[in-house]
Design a protein around this motif. Structure first.
Motif, PDB file in Angstrom:
ATOM      1  N   LEU A   1      -3.818  45.816  -0.409  1.00  0.00           N
ATOM      2  CA  LEU A   1      -4.183  45.169  -1.700  1.00  0.00           C
ATOM      3  C   LEU A   1      -4.325  43.874  -1.272  1.00  0.00           C
ATOM      4  CD1 LEU A   1      -1.673  47.070  -4.014  1.00  0.00           C
ATOM      5  CD2 LEU A   1      -3.926  47.659  -3.431  1.00  0.00           C
ATOM      6  N   TRP A   2      -5.487  43.200  -1.092  1.00  0.00           N
ATOM      7  CA  TRP A   2      -5.662  41.831  -0.408  1.00  0.00           C
ATOM      8  C   TRP A   2      -6.156  40.573  -1.593  1.00  0.00           C
ATOM      9  CZ3 TRP A   2      -5.500  41.318   4.870  1.00  0.00           C
ATOM     10  CH2 TRP A   2      -5.271  42.532   5.570  1.00  0.00           C
ATOM     11  N   HIS A   3      -5.443  39.431  -1.321  1.00  0.00           N
ATOM     12  CA  HIS A   3      -5.562  38.667  -2.083  1.00  0.00           C
ATOM     13  C   HIS A   3      -5.023  37.052  -1.390  1.00  0.00           C
ATOM     14  CE1 HIS A   3      -5.588  36.229  -5.875  1.00  0.00           C
ATOM     15  NE2 HIS A   3      -5.820  37.175  -6.478  1.00  0.00           N
ATOM     16  N   ALA A   4      -5.853  36.039  -1.873  1.00  0.00           N
ATOM     17  CA  ALA A   4      -5.729  34.628  -1.524  1.00  0.00           C
ATOM     18  C   ALA A   4      -4.302  34.192  -1.768  1.00  0.00           C
ATOM     19  CB  ALA A   4      -6.738  33.846  -1.823  1.00  0.00           C
ATOM     20  N   GLU A   5      -3.642  34.731  -2.839  1.00  0.00           N
ATOM     21  CA  GLU A   5      -2.244  34.268  -3.238  1.00  0.00           C
ATOM     22  C   GLU A   5      -1.373  35.326  -3.201  1.00  0.00           C
ATOM     23  OE1 GLU A   5      -3.049  32.478  -6.954  1.00  0.00           O
ATOM     24  OE2 GLU A   5      -4.493  30.902  -6.167  1.00  0.00           O
ATOM     25  N   TYR A   6      -0.101  35.016  -2.773  1.00  0.00           N
ATOM     26  CA  TYR A   6       1.210  36.006  -2.942  1.00  0.00           C
ATOM     27  C   TYR A   6       1.071  36.804  -4.226  1.00  0.00           C
ATOM     28  CZ  TYR A   6       5.528  38.324  -2.638  1.00  0.00           C
ATOM     29  OH  TYR A   6       6.540  39.173  -2.590  1.00  0.00           O
ATOM     30  N   ASP A   7       1.135  35.985  -5.027  1.00  0.00           N
ATOM     31  CA  ASP A   7       1.362  36.522  -6.761  1.00  0.00           C
ATOM     32  C   ASP A   7       0.049  37.333  -7.176  1.00  0.00           C
ATOM     33  OD1 ASP A   7       3.852  35.322  -6.973  1.00  0.00           O
ATOM     34  OD2 ASP A   7       2.904  33.673  -8.227  1.00  0.00           O
ATOM     35  N   GLY A   8      -1.153  37.049  -6.778  1.00  0.00           N
ATOM     36  CA  GLY A   8      -2.260  37.632  -6.736  1.00  0.00           C
ATOM     37  C   GLY A   8      -2.233  39.211  -6.199  1.00  0.00           C
ATOM     38  N   ALA A   9      -1.738  39.456  -5.051  1.00  0.00           N
ATOM     39  CA  ALA A   9      -1.349  40.361  -4.127  1.00  0.00           C
ATOM     40  C   ALA A   9      -0.376  41.274  -5.044  1.00  0.00           C
ATOM     41  CB  ALA A   9      -0.856  40.178  -2.710  1.00  0.00           C
ATOM     42  N   SER A  10       0.759  40.721  -5.504  1.00  0.00           N
ATOM     43  CA  SER A  10       1.569  41.257  -6.276  1.00  0.00           C
ATOM     44  C   SER A  10       1.031  42.040  -7.617  1.00  0.00           C
ATOM     45  CB  SER A  10       2.787  40.252  -6.673  1.00  0.00           C
ATOM     46  OG  SER A  10       3.845  41.093  -7.363  1.00  0.00           O
ATOM     47  N   SER A  11       0.423  41.136  -8.316  1.00  0.00           N
ATOM     48  CA  SER A  11      -0.272  41.540  -9.562  1.00  0.00           C
ATOM     49  C   SER A  11      -1.264  42.975  -9.360  1.00  0.00           C
ATOM     50  CB  SER A  11      -1.073  40.249 -10.174  1.00  0.00           C
ATOM     51  OG  SER A  11      -0.315  39.563 -10.638  1.00  0.00           O
ATOM     52  N   LEU A  12      -2.102  42.551  -8.290  1.00  0.00           N
ATOM     53  CA  LEU A  12      -2.981  43.603  -7.886  1.00  0.00           C
ATOM     54  C   LEU A  12      -2.056  45.154  -7.731  1.00  0.00           C
ATOM     55  CD1 LEU A  12      -5.659  44.766  -7.523  1.00  0.00           C
ATOM     56  CD2 LEU A  12      -5.470  43.885  -5.295  1.00  0.00           C
ATOM     57  N   ASP A  13      -0.821  44.967  -6.985  1.00  0.00           N
ATOM     58  CA  ASP A  13       0.073  46.295  -6.915  1.00  0.00           C
ATOM     59  C   ASP A  13       0.413  46.627  -7.982  1.00  0.00           C
ATOM     60  OD1 ASP A  13       1.684  47.909  -5.412  1.00  0.00           O
ATOM     61  OD2 ASP A  13       3.307  46.491  -5.239  1.00  0.00           O
ATOM     62  N   VAL A  14       0.754  45.939  -9.028  1.00  0.00           N
ATOM     63  CA  VAL A  14       1.404  46.437 -10.334  1.00  0.00           C
ATOM     64  C   VAL A  14       0.451  47.151 -10.978  1.00  0.00           C
ATOM     65  CG1 VAL A  14       1.999  45.577 -12.697  1.00  0.00           C
ATOM     66  CG2 VAL A  14       3.038  44.483 -10.723  1.00  0.00           C
ATOM     67  N   ALA A  15      -1.077  46.496 -10.912  1.00  0.00           N
ATOM     68  CA  ALA A  15      -2.185  47.234 -11.582  1.00  0.00           C
ATOM     69  C   ALA A  15      -2.294  48.717 -11.062  1.00  0.00           C
ATOM     70  CB  ALA A  15      -3.514  46.419 -11.431  1.00  0.00           C
ATOM     71  N   VAL A  16      -2.402  48.722  -9.712  1.00  0.00           N
ATOM     72  CA  VAL A  16      -2.693  49.929  -9.033  1.00  0.00           C
ATOM     73  C   VAL A  16      -1.501  50.710  -9.021  1.00  0.00           C
ATOM     74  CG1 VAL A  16      -2.919  50.990  -6.451  1.00  0.00           C
ATOM     75  CG2 VAL A  16      -4.215  49.029  -7.009  1.00  0.00           C
ATOM     76  N   ARG A  17      -0.374  50.625  -9.017  1.00  0.00           N
ATOM     77  CA  ARG A  17       0.705  51.380  -9.398  1.00  0.00           C
ATOM     78  C   ARG A  17       0.524  52.007 -10.937  1.00  0.00           C
ATOM     79  NH1 ARG A  17       7.343  50.700  -8.437  1.00  0.00           N
ATOM     80  NH2 ARG A  17       7.665  52.666  -9.051  1.00  0.00           N
ATOM     81  N   ALA A  18       0.145  51.386 -11.724  1.00  0.00           N
ATOM     82  CA  ALA A  18      -0.078  51.626 -13.045  1.00  0.00           C
ATOM     83  C   ALA A  18      -0.916  52.795 -13.350  1.00  0.00           C
ATOM     84  CB  ALA A  18      -0.335  50.566 -14.180  1.00  0.00           C
ATOM     85  N   ALA A  19      -2.131  52.764 -12.434  1.00  0.00           N
ATOM     86  CA  ALA A  19      -3.156  53.623 -12.420  1.00  0.00           C
ATOM     87  C   ALA A  19      -3.036  55.078 -11.708  1.00  0.00           C
ATOM     88  CB  ALA A  19      -4.257  53.063 -11.594  1.00  0.00           C
ATOM     89  N   LEU A  20      -1.855  54.849 -10.739  1.00  0.00           N
ATOM     90  CA  LEU A  20      -1.573  56.032  -9.550  1.00  0.00           C
ATOM     91  C   LEU A  20      -0.175  56.641  -9.824  1.00  0.00           C
ATOM     92  CD1 LEU A  20      -3.248  54.849  -6.290  1.00  0.00           C
ATOM     93  CD2 LEU A  20      -4.192  56.289  -8.222  1.00  0.00           C
ATOM     94  N   ASP A  21       0.758  56.019 -10.048  1.00  0.00           N
ATOM     95  CA  ASP A  21       2.045  56.343  -9.793  1.00  0.00           C
ATOM     96  C   ASP A  21       2.221  57.470 -11.132  1.00  0.00           C
ATOM     97  OD1 ASP A  21       4.630  56.830  -8.912  1.00  0.00           O
ATOM     98  OD2 ASP A  21       5.503  55.128  -9.969  1.00  0.00           O
ATOM     99  N   TYR A  22       2.967  58.623 -10.614  1.00  0.00           N
ATOM    100  CA  TYR A  22       3.238  59.730 -11.497  1.00  0.00           C
ATOM    101  C   TYR A  22       2.172  60.435 -12.330  1.00  0.00           C
ATOM    102  CZ  TYR A  22       8.135  58.631 -10.493  1.00  0.00           C
ATOM    103  OH  TYR A  22       9.225  58.308  -9.931  1.00  0.00           O
ATOM    104  N   VAL A  23       0.917  60.400 -11.556  1.00  0.00           N
ATOM    105  CA  VAL A  23      -0.197  61.105 -12.145  1.00  0.00           C
ATOM    106  C   VAL A  23      -0.005  62.573 -11.547  1.00  0.00           C
ATOM    107  CG1 VAL A  23      -2.818  61.651 -11.703  1.00  0.00           C
ATOM    108  CG2 VAL A  23      -1.879  59.245 -12.114  1.00  0.00           C
ATOM    109  N   ASP A  24      -0.161  63.463 -12.620  1.00  0.00           N
ATOM    110  CA  ASP A  24      -0.091  65.021 -12.338  1.00  0.00           C
ATOM    111  C   ASP A  24      -1.146  65.849 -13.166  1.00  0.00           C
ATOM    112  OD1 ASP A  24       0.883  65.035 -14.816  1.00  0.00           O
ATOM    113  OD2 ASP A  24       2.961  65.428 -14.247  1.00  0.00           O
ATOM    114  N   GLY A  25      -1.306  67.110 -12.801  1.00  0.00           N
ATOM    115  CA  GLY A  25      -2.080  67.668 -13.656  1.00  0.00           C
ATOM    116  C   GLY A  25      -3.398  67.695 -13.132  1.00  0.00           C
ATOM    117  N   ALA A  26      -4.242  67.465 -14.066  1.00  0.00           N
ATOM    118  CA  ALA A  26      -5.744  67.498 -13.802  1.00  0.00           C
ATOM    119  C   ALA A  26      -6.131  65.893 -13.201  1.00  0.00           C
ATOM    120  CB  ALA A  26      -6.624  67.793 -14.826  1.00  0.00           C
ATOM    121  N   GLY A  27      -5.093  65.155 -12.855  1.00  0.00           N
ATOM    122  CA  GLY A  27      -5.325  63.923 -12.409  1.00  0.00           C
ATOM    123  C   GLY A  27      -5.565  62.681 -13.512  1.00  0.00           C
TER     124      GLY A  27
END
Length: 140
Positions: A67-93
């Motif tokens: 997850l690439w960003h010009a600012e550290y906080d931006g990379a961290s925010s992107l990680d939070v958004a991606v994790r909200a989308a993917l973490d603990y997905v189950d069943g039919a995705g």
């Protein structure tokens, strides 16, 4: 073995991710000249069942997102958004399918900070990245 297509479909369908990167989500590497922030991803597939006397019905995938960003906080925010989308997905995705494959589980493993000095942000500063690891189990 299409967990990579699932990841792309899931991220591109998640407003919290696309509000940060738009459609700049790429397999393996980010093409030259692409604006940041952006996401690159890669996968390593292994059989879920190592039985040699019949076809496996499930595959495991160790998935890495950078997850690439010009600012550290931006990379961290992107990680939070991606994790909200993917973490603990189950069943039919969670409503996203890819080629008829069912994602039985997608779980976050870890995130690691990094700095890319050879690839400069505007003004010559290095880019920050967050490398996020996920395990995915897909049913064929």
């Amino acid at each position: 073995m299409i967990a990579d297509r699932y990841i792309y479909a899931k991220l591109i369908a998640t407003a919290g991710v696309t509000s940060l990167v738009g459609t700049r989500i790429y397999p393996v590497f980010i093409p030259q000249g692409v604006d940041y922030p952006a996401i690159s991803y890669s996968a390593v597939y292994t059989p879920a069942d190592n039985s040699k006397n019949e076809d496996a019905t499930h595959d495991n995938c160790a998935f890495t997102l950078r997850l690439w960003h010009a600012e550290y906080d931006g990379a961290s925010s992107l990680d939070v958004a991606v994790r909200a989308a993917l973490d603990y997905v189950d069943g039919a995705g969670a409503g996203v399918t890819a080629g008829g494959v069912t994602i039985n589980a997608c779980e976050w493993v870890s995130s690691t900070d990094g700095l890319e000095e050879g690839n400069s942000a505007p003004g010559g500063a290095p880019y920050f990245f967050r490398e996020a690891l996920y395990n995915i189990r897909e049913q064929r």
